[in-house]
Design a protein around this motif. Structure first.
Motif, PDB file in Angstrom:
ATOM      1  N   GLU A  49       0.744  -1.021   0.056  1.00  0.00           N
ATOM      2  CA  GLU A  49       0.050   0.066  -0.102  1.00  0.00           C
ATOM      3  C   GLU A  49       0.820   1.088   0.146  1.00  0.00           C
ATOM      4  O   GLU A  49       2.093   1.270   0.495  1.00  0.00           O
ATOM      5  CB  GLU A  49      -1.054   0.021   1.163  1.00  0.00           C
ATOM      6  CG  GLU A  49      -1.917   1.208   1.378  1.00  0.00           C
ATOM      7  CD  GLU A  49      -2.705   0.989   2.180  1.00  0.00           C
ATOM      8  OE1 GLU A  49      -3.119   1.926   3.113  1.00  0.00           O
ATOM      9  OE2 GLU A  49      -3.400  -0.135   2.386  1.00  0.00           O
ATOM     10  N   HIS A  76      -3.956  -0.747  -3.386  1.00  0.00           N
ATOM     11  CA  HIS A  76      -4.586   0.501  -2.931  1.00  0.00           C
ATOM     12  C   HIS A  76      -3.349   1.476  -2.976  1.00  0.00           C
ATOM     13  O   HIS A  76      -2.357   1.447  -2.140  1.00  0.00           O
ATOM     14  CB  HIS A  76      -5.397   0.400  -1.641  1.00  0.00           C
ATOM     15  CG  HIS A  76      -6.013   1.358  -1.132  1.00  0.00           C
ATOM     16  ND1 HIS A  76      -7.079   1.793  -1.912  1.00  0.00           N
ATOM     17  CD2 HIS A  76      -5.897   2.461  -0.483  1.00  0.00           C
ATOM     18  CE1 HIS A  76      -7.712   2.995  -1.157  1.00  0.00           C
ATOM     19  NE2 HIS A  76      -6.868   3.565  -0.505  1.00  0.00           N
ATOM     20  N   ASN A  91      -6.774   4.304  -8.495  1.00  0.00           N
ATOM     21  CA  ASN A  91      -7.204   3.130  -7.793  1.00  0.00           C
ATOM     22  C   ASN A  91      -8.318   2.267  -8.663  1.00  0.00           C
ATOM     23  O   ASN A  91      -8.383   1.176  -8.592  1.00  0.00           O
ATOM     24  CB  ASN A  91      -7.813   3.211  -6.424  1.00  0.00           C
ATOM     25  CG  ASN A  91      -6.842   3.495  -5.352  1.00  0.00           C
ATOM     26  OD1 ASN A  91      -5.936   2.989  -5.207  1.00  0.00           O
ATOM     27  ND2 ASN A  91      -6.831   4.552  -4.739  1.00  0.00           N
ATOM     28  N   LYS A  94      -7.393  -0.126 -12.662  1.00  0.00           N
ATOM     29  CA  LYS A  94      -6.639  -1.395 -12.578  1.00  0.00           C
ATOM     30  C   LYS A  94      -6.186  -2.246 -13.709  1.00  0.00           C
ATOM     31  O   LYS A  94      -5.458  -3.062 -13.772  1.00  0.00           O
ATOM     32  CB  LYS A  94      -7.357  -2.303 -11.449  1.00  0.00           C
ATOM     33  CG  LYS A  94      -7.577  -1.744 -10.166  1.00  0.00           C
ATOM     34  CD  LYS A  94      -7.063  -2.498  -9.181  1.00  0.00           C
ATOM     35  CE  LYS A  94      -7.540  -1.553  -7.973  1.00  0.00           C
ATOM     36  NZ  LYS A  94      -6.710  -1.846  -6.564  1.00  0.00           N
TER      37      LYS A  94
END
Length: 101
Positions: A49, A76, A91, A94
């Motif tokens: 992250e 994320h 985010n 993808k």
């Protein structure tokens, strides 16, 4: 205290020295993209992250390619409170992520 932003090149240079870093919090200069993920072979597989604090994005597609091709384990980029700065779109995009279509 104001923190100077780190460029993507600076972030990846630091990650080379921290081989097991998983959850950094960094203020990234995402307006001036200084790296080409297609020309660079660097991939950091430990980062799970990335907390980007409050960095604003100018080119969402370029930043998305960088994040998901060079940081393949990223699930994320946060925090969620920075929706207006472009990270929500990163985010959501993808499709650039390795192995996803």
């Amino acid at each position: 205290m104001d923190r100077p932003p780190v460029t993507f090149r600076g972030l990846f240079a630091a990650l080379r020295h921290c081989p097991h870093l998983e959850y950094p919090q960094v203020y990234i200069n995402a307006v001036n993209v200084d790296i080409d993920p297609e020309a660079e072979s660097f991939r950091y597989t430990y980062l799970a992250e990335l907390d980007v604090c409050s960095a604003r994005i100018r080119n969402i597609d370029a930043v998305t390619r960088i994040v998901y091709s060079m940081l393949p384990r990223i699930a994320h980029v946060g925090p969620d409170r920075i929706r207006l700065l472009g990270w929500k779109e990163v985010n959501e995009l993808k499709s650039w992520r390795c192995g996803e279509s």
